[in-house]
Design a protein around this motif. Structure first.
Motif, PDB file in Angstrom:
ATOM      1  N   THR A 336      -1.351  -9.655 -19.417  1.00 43.81           N
ATOM      2  CA  THR A 336      -0.961  -9.640 -20.835  1.00 43.81           C
ATOM      3  C   THR A 336      -0.819 -11.045 -21.401  1.00 43.81           C
ATOM      4  OG1 THR A 336       1.356  -9.352 -20.125  1.00 43.81           O
ATOM      5  CG2 THR A 336       0.148  -7.376 -20.768  1.00 43.81           C
ATOM      6  N   PHE A 344       7.154 -13.170 -19.561  1.00 47.16           N
ATOM      7  CA  PHE A 344       6.878 -11.763 -19.839  1.00 47.16           C
ATOM      8  C   PHE A 344       8.159 -11.042 -20.261  1.00 47.16           C
ATOM      9  CE2 PHE A 344       6.545  -7.384 -18.058  1.00 47.16           C
ATOM     10  CZ  PHE A 344       5.483  -6.903 -18.812  1.00 47.16           C
ATOM     11  N   ALA A 345       9.245 -11.279 -19.537  1.00 47.45           N
ATOM     12  CA  ALA A 345      10.529 -10.636 -19.848  1.00 47.45           C
ATOM     13  C   ALA A 345      11.054 -11.085 -21.209  1.00 47.45           C
ATOM     14  CB  ALA A 345      11.545 -10.950 -18.763  1.00 47.45           C
ATOM     15  N   LEU A 348       9.111  -9.233 -23.818  1.00 49.76           N
ATOM     16  CA  LEU A 348       9.564  -7.845 -23.928  1.00 49.76           C
ATOM     17  C   LEU A 348      10.771  -7.746 -24.851  1.00 49.76           C
ATOM     18  CD1 LEU A 348       9.318  -6.392 -20.287  1.00 49.76           C
ATOM     19  CD2 LEU A 348       7.923  -5.784 -22.263  1.00 49.76           C
ATOM     20  N   GLU A 351       9.486  -9.154 -28.632  1.00 49.46           N
ATOM     21  CA  GLU A 351       8.380  -8.438 -29.286  1.00 49.46           C
ATOM     22  C   GLU A 351       8.489  -6.917 -29.149  1.00 49.46           C
ATOM     23  OE1 GLU A 351       4.424 -10.018 -28.597  1.00 49.46           O
ATOM     24  OE2 GLU A 351       5.292 -11.908 -27.866  1.00 49.46           O
ATOM     25  N   ALA A 352       8.914  -6.453 -27.968  1.00 52.96           N
ATOM     26  CA  ALA A 352       9.039  -5.002 -27.764  1.00 52.96           C
ATOM     27  C   ALA A 352      10.478  -4.530 -27.949  1.00 52.96           C
ATOM     28  CB  ALA A 352       8.551  -4.630 -26.365  1.00 52.96           C
ATOM     29  N   VAL A 354      13.043  -4.760 -25.948  1.00 54.27           N
ATOM     30  CA  VAL A 354      13.631  -4.180 -24.736  1.00 54.27           C
ATOM     31  C   VAL A 354      14.154  -5.325 -23.870  1.00 54.27           C
ATOM     32  CG1 VAL A 354      13.243  -2.814 -22.657  1.00 54.27           C
ATOM     33  CG2 VAL A 354      12.045  -2.216 -24.768  1.00 54.27           C
ATOM     34  N   ARG A 385       8.151   1.794 -24.952  1.00 53.50           N
ATOM     35  CA  ARG A 385       7.903   0.506 -25.607  1.00 53.50           C
ATOM     36  C   ARG A 385       7.254  -0.483 -24.641  1.00 53.50           C
ATOM     37  NH1 ARG A 385      13.418  -0.982 -29.063  1.00 53.50           N
ATOM     38  NH2 ARG A 385      13.523   0.947 -30.308  1.00 53.50           N
ATOM     39  N   ILE A 386       7.753  -0.510 -23.415  1.00 50.75           N
ATOM     40  CA  ILE A 386       7.174  -1.425 -22.421  1.00 50.75           C
ATOM     41  C   ILE A 386       5.727  -1.058 -22.154  1.00 50.75           C
ATOM     42  CG2 ILE A 386       7.295  -2.232 -20.026  1.00 50.75           C
ATOM     43  CD1 ILE A 386      10.333  -1.749 -20.154  1.00 50.75           C
ATOM     44  N   PHE A 389       3.573  -2.083 -25.027  1.00 49.92           N
ATOM     45  CA  PHE A 389       3.464  -3.537 -25.037  1.00 49.92           C
ATOM     46  C   PHE A 389       2.394  -3.999 -24.049  1.00 49.92           C
ATOM     47  CE2 PHE A 389       4.717  -7.652 -23.229  1.00 49.92           C
ATOM     48  CZ  PHE A 389       4.842  -8.438 -24.370  1.00 49.92           C
ATOM     49  N   VAL A 390       2.452  -3.444 -22.827  1.00 48.40           N
ATOM     50  CA  VAL A 390       1.513  -3.848 -21.779  1.00 48.40           C
ATOM     51  C   VAL A 390       0.093  -3.410 -22.120  1.00 48.40           C
ATOM     52  CG1 VAL A 390       0.859  -3.536 -19.354  1.00 48.40           C
ATOM     53  CG2 VAL A 390       3.267  -3.910 -19.960  1.00 48.40           C
TER      54      VAL A 390
END
Length: 396
Positions: A336, A344-345, A348, A351-352, A354, A385-386, A389-390
């Protein structure tokens, strides 16, 4: 001018608290953030415990207590250990402290001299290494990979032991992996500790949260030798949803317990009196609420595990206890467009919306920790959501 002691200048801030703070900041700004970072049950403390605490205050039980805990609470803990683990302890072998975390801190302070080594399996709970360093000890890491279900072997332990080794930490069920050592696995580890004459710090704070056919075994149950060299660390925080009450305990060698109690007398005076009376009721009172909460966590795990496992680039092992999943997500991060799982976290969260905990704080930088100590509705939405996102960012 540097006014700080060297021992605190090397501390690593808690990743869990940092992510939680950022998530709360976004929530305060009106962002619909779902937090999967919680290290505490989402249930209130059972009503009978609240009533017992209130009654103790009404009766004037609000004064100092003995530094190592009320005799009645020690008695309740002894009864619990005998009932649950078939272990026999005397009051002089029990020390009650301000949560299991501070009990652990006190233990390392009385155990370690400068340069003493403590073996810590990876992944580890974030505070283990920092507490060892604060006691001028040296953390020595051995990695338990996903291919071995995040559990270290006797051979790994044997190779890590030196003439400076003082203890090994065993956390079962584990934070952050949720994995549980079997009786046979613990026996092999205990044999190595006996051969090298080192102590075992057995963190059993999640012992009541066990799922499926898994069975919790305390290493202290295995033999008289194992019991003598084991310090059990436990408390009411996770089992009875009492994280804020701050009551934990140590059970083990009377000389060590006395030293811990003496240190507490100069640092904390005593655990909070009202919380101690609440903990007495937690152990002596009805346990239906404990089982109800365990069943709810197991139901959430059943529902959410296959959804997490299906996310592209996620590799996750089914846990047997606690309330965490620890998927390896390095592939998902790279696919991604992120150079690390930490990035990445962060994405998340921003943007997502979470909040998850990067595994780097647990010594496992390829992973993230997801807590299912929240409603099934929130969990389902967060995982969706995750996944979106991915899949939306995936680059072949």
């Amino acid at each position: 001018m540097n006014n700080l002691a060297k021992r605190v200048q090397t501390l690593t801030p808690s990743t869990t608290l940092a992510i939680t703070a950022k998530a709360n900041e976004l929530k305060a700004a009106g962002v619909d953030v779902i937090g999967l970072g919680a290290g505490e049950p989402d249930y209130n403390t059972p009503e009978n415990i609240l009533t017992a605490a209130y009654q103790s205050m009404k009766e004037g039980k609000t004064k100092y207590t003995p530094s190592g805990g009320l005799p009645a609470l020690k008695k309740a803990i002894i009864s619990k250990l005998e009932k649950d683990q078939n272990l026999s302890y005397e009051p002089k072998e029990i020390m009650v402290g301000i949560g299991a975390k501070h009990v652990l801190y006190t233990l390392f302070q009385v155990l370690l001299n400068e340069g003493d080594e403590v073996i810590i399996p990876i992944p580890y709970w974030v505070s283990y290494p920092e507490q060892v360093k604060l006691a001028q000890g040296v953390p020595v890491y051995i990695e338990a990979t996903s291919s071995q279900a995040y559990k270290v072997t006797a051979e790994q332990l044997r190779k890590a032991i030196t003439d400076r080794t003082k203890a090994v930490i065993i956390n079962s069920p584990s934070n952050p992996t949720g994995m549980l050592y079997t009786k046979e696995e613990l026996a092999e580890l205990a044999d190595v500790c006996r051969e090298s004459d080192i102590l075992i710090v057995s963190d059993e704070i999640y012992e009541k949260l066990i799922y499926g056919e898994a069975v919790h075994t305390s290493v202290a149950e295995l033999s008289e030798d194992a019991k003598k060299r084991t310090i059990i660390i436990n408390g009411v925080s996770k089992s009875h949803s009492m994280t804020g009450w701050r009551i934990g305990y140590a059970a083990g060698d009377a000389e060590i317990i006395k030293a811990m109690t003496d240190l507490a007398s100069h640092s904390t005076s005593n655990p909070t009196t009202t919380s101690q009376y609440a903990a007495i009721e937690a152990y002596d009172g009805p346990q239906e609420a404990v089982e109800e909460m365990r069943q709810a966590f197991e139901a959430r795990l059943e529902a959410i595990f296959p959804k997490v496992a299906a996310i592209p680039g996620f590799n996750v092992i089914r846990p047997e206890g606690a309330f965490y999943l620890l998927p390896e997500v390095e592939k998902a991060a790279h696919k991604t467009g992120y150079s690390s799982v930490d990035e990445f976290a962060t994405a998340l969260l921003t943007e997502a919306n979470v909040a998850v905990i990067p595994g780097s704080g647990f010594g496992a930088p390829k992973t993230i920790r997801l807590s299912y100590a929240t409603s099934l509705e929130a969990l389902t939405e967060a995982v969706e959501r995750i996944n979106q996102f991915v899949t939306s960012k995936w680059q072949d």
